[in-house]
Design an enzyme around this catalytic site. Structure first.
Site, PDB file in Angstrom:
ATOM      1  N   GLY A 119      24.816 -42.497 -36.979  1.00 14.58           N
ATOM      2  CA  GLY A 119      25.792 -43.327 -37.669  1.00 14.58           C
ATOM      3  C   GLY A 119      27.112 -43.441 -36.944  1.00 14.58           C
ATOM      4  O   GLY A 119      27.846 -44.421 -37.109  1.00 14.58           O
ATOM      5  N   ASP A 154      18.606 -46.380 -36.382  1.00 16.32           N
ATOM      6  CA  ASP A 154      19.058 -47.416 -37.309  1.00 16.32           C
ATOM      7  C   ASP A 154      20.496 -47.790 -36.955  1.00 16.32           C
ATOM      8  O   ASP A 154      20.867 -47.729 -35.798  1.00 16.32           O
ATOM      9  CB  ASP A 154      18.896 -46.943 -38.762  1.00 16.32           C
ATOM     10  CG  ASP A 154      19.776 -45.745 -39.107  1.00 16.32           C
ATOM     11  OD1 ASP A 154      20.183 -45.006 -38.181  1.00 16.32           O
ATOM     12  OD2 ASP A 154      20.054 -45.548 -40.307  1.00 16.32           O
ATOM     13  N   GLY A 169      25.073 -39.689 -40.006  1.00 14.03           N
ATOM     14  CA  GLY A 169      25.103 -39.667 -41.464  1.00 14.03           C
ATOM     15  C   GLY A 169      24.913 -38.257 -41.988  1.00 14.03           C
ATOM     16  O   GLY A 169      24.499 -37.342 -41.260  1.00 14.03           O
ATOM     17  N   GLU A 201      17.125 -39.825 -33.774  1.00 13.24           N
ATOM     18  CA  GLU A 201      16.402 -39.856 -35.043  1.00 13.24           C
ATOM     19  C   GLU A 201      14.941 -39.420 -34.964  1.00 13.24           C
ATOM     20  O   GLU A 201      14.416 -38.867 -35.936  1.00 13.24           O
ATOM     21  CB  GLU A 201      16.483 -41.269 -35.648  1.00 13.24           C
ATOM     22  CG  GLU A 201      17.829 -41.621 -36.244  1.00 13.24           C
ATOM     23  CD  GLU A 201      18.879 -41.975 -35.213  1.00 13.24           C
ATOM     24  OE1 GLU A 201      20.051 -42.114 -35.582  1.00 13.24           O
ATOM     25  OE2 GLU A 201      18.525 -42.107 -34.017  1.00 13.24           O
TER      26      GLU A 201
END
Length: 356
Positions: free
Chosen positions: A115, A146, A67, A138
């Site tokens: 992502g 995520d 992301g 992350e």
């Protein structure tokens, strides 16, 4: 097709191609791209002339680096909420990809992180190459895996997923296959021929058979040889005990893993371990995505995400000042807070939400 668009769409035969098109940003995802992809998948699902979808990344460096975390940091500093809206739609896209009724072929060449894993590793036909470097990094930016990452890593053999979740280490093709993140390895130089062959396919069965035909043996990986100490050390109940076991194992690679872990956000580490363990107990990807949304929403308001992105991406001093700074200072209550229900702000993908 406007070649300046961040997501390019075109059809060859019965194959719908989605190309992430921000090569200078290593195809990092933003909200508009997620919405564009969701629309494209909806249209492809409804169009009986489309047999399969193929996703790839523009440029030479990789499919997608994750992301757009610079904008997420800016949003957090400004006290905004647009990142939560982005994650809501991104996680729904991840679930859509996993449930897509036609073959979803992901060309996972080069860098595939965060992502990027979410828009590829939930697909039904996942192609890696000798250049693939796949990671959920992350914890190094004060965040938690995520996009269904805790679901994928929780399902990996033994404690391999725990190791990758805590260290954020990248894996190559063989280890991606071992961990269940990919299905076939195709040499990078053969991707154009594979794509051309896919474009001649008229059925889902032909798409799957073509991918399998082009698949070969991946270059040697690393994780299989380390399963012994990984499974023994990462089966501990706490991050502190995991680090203690790694440090005391007498294995140089284990000691290096401990050093890697200790450089990450203490809060992120403890929440990540809990998230992966909980993901194993949950029944579906949708339930895990619901959980990840709660975790992300809470992490967004904490100090470590802003600081981690500053240290790794903005200033690049690689010297984050985590708060709390030590594992011992992160309480059980701190961890539990990340999993608390969000009330009317829930993502609401899981069966409990549907039943309600």
């Amino acid at each position: 097709m406007n070649h300046e668009d961040p997501v390019l769409l075109h059809t060859e035969g019965r194959i719908r191609h989605i190309t992430l098109n921000r090569p200078r940003a290593l195809n990092a995802l933003n909200h508009a791209m997620v919405l564009r992809m969701a629309e494209a998948l909806e249209a492809a699902e409804q169009d009986s002339a489309i047999a399969a979808v193929v996703i790839s990344g523009a440029g030479e460096r990789g499919l997608c680096a994750g992301g757009d975390i610079r904008s997420i940091r800016d949003d957090a500093l400004a006290g905004g909420r647009s990142s939560l809206d982005f994650w809501r739609d991104e996680y729904r896209l991840n679930a859509r990809i996993a449930r897509f009724p036609k073959p979803y072929v992901a060309l996972m060449d080069g860098i595939v992180m965060g992502g990027g894993v979410g828009v590829s590793a939930h697909g039904s036909v996942r192609i890696v190459t000798e250049r693939s470097r796949i990671a959920m990094p992350e914890t190094g930016i004060g965040f938690v895996p995520d996009v269904g990452g805790t679901y994928l890593l929780g399902a990996a053999p033994g404690e391999l997923g725990t190791h990758l979740a805590l260290t954020g280490d990248a894996v190559g093709a063989a280890d991606a296959l071992l961990c269940g993140l990919a299905d076939h390895c195709v040499p990078t130089q053969d991707l154009p021929a594979l794509t051309a062959a896919l474009d001649t396919c008229t059925t889902a069965e032909a798409v799957r058979a073509t991918a399998e035909r082009y698949g070969g043996t991946a270059p040697d990986g690393e994780l299989a040889a380390h399963r012994g100490w990984i499974d023994a050390c990462y089966s501990a109940d706490t991050v502190e005990e995991i680090v203690e076991r790694l440090t005391g194992s007498g294995v140089p690679a284990a000691k290096q893993a401990a050093a890697t872990i200790m450089a990450k956000s203490p809060t992120s580490l403890k929440v990540t371990l809990e998230a992966v363990r909980r993901a194993r107990r949950l029944g579906s990807l949708e339930e895990v995505l619901d959980q990840e949304y709660r975790v992300s929403a809470t992490a967004f308001t904490g100090p470590d995400l802003v600081e981690g992105v500053r240290a790794q991406i903005i200033d690049k001093d690689r010297n984050p000042g985590w708060n709390p700074a030590e594992l011992s200072q992160v309480t059980d209550e701190d961890v539990a807070r990340h999993f608390a229900p969000l009330g009317d702000r829930e993502l609401g993908l899981g069966p409990a939400a549907a039943a309600g």
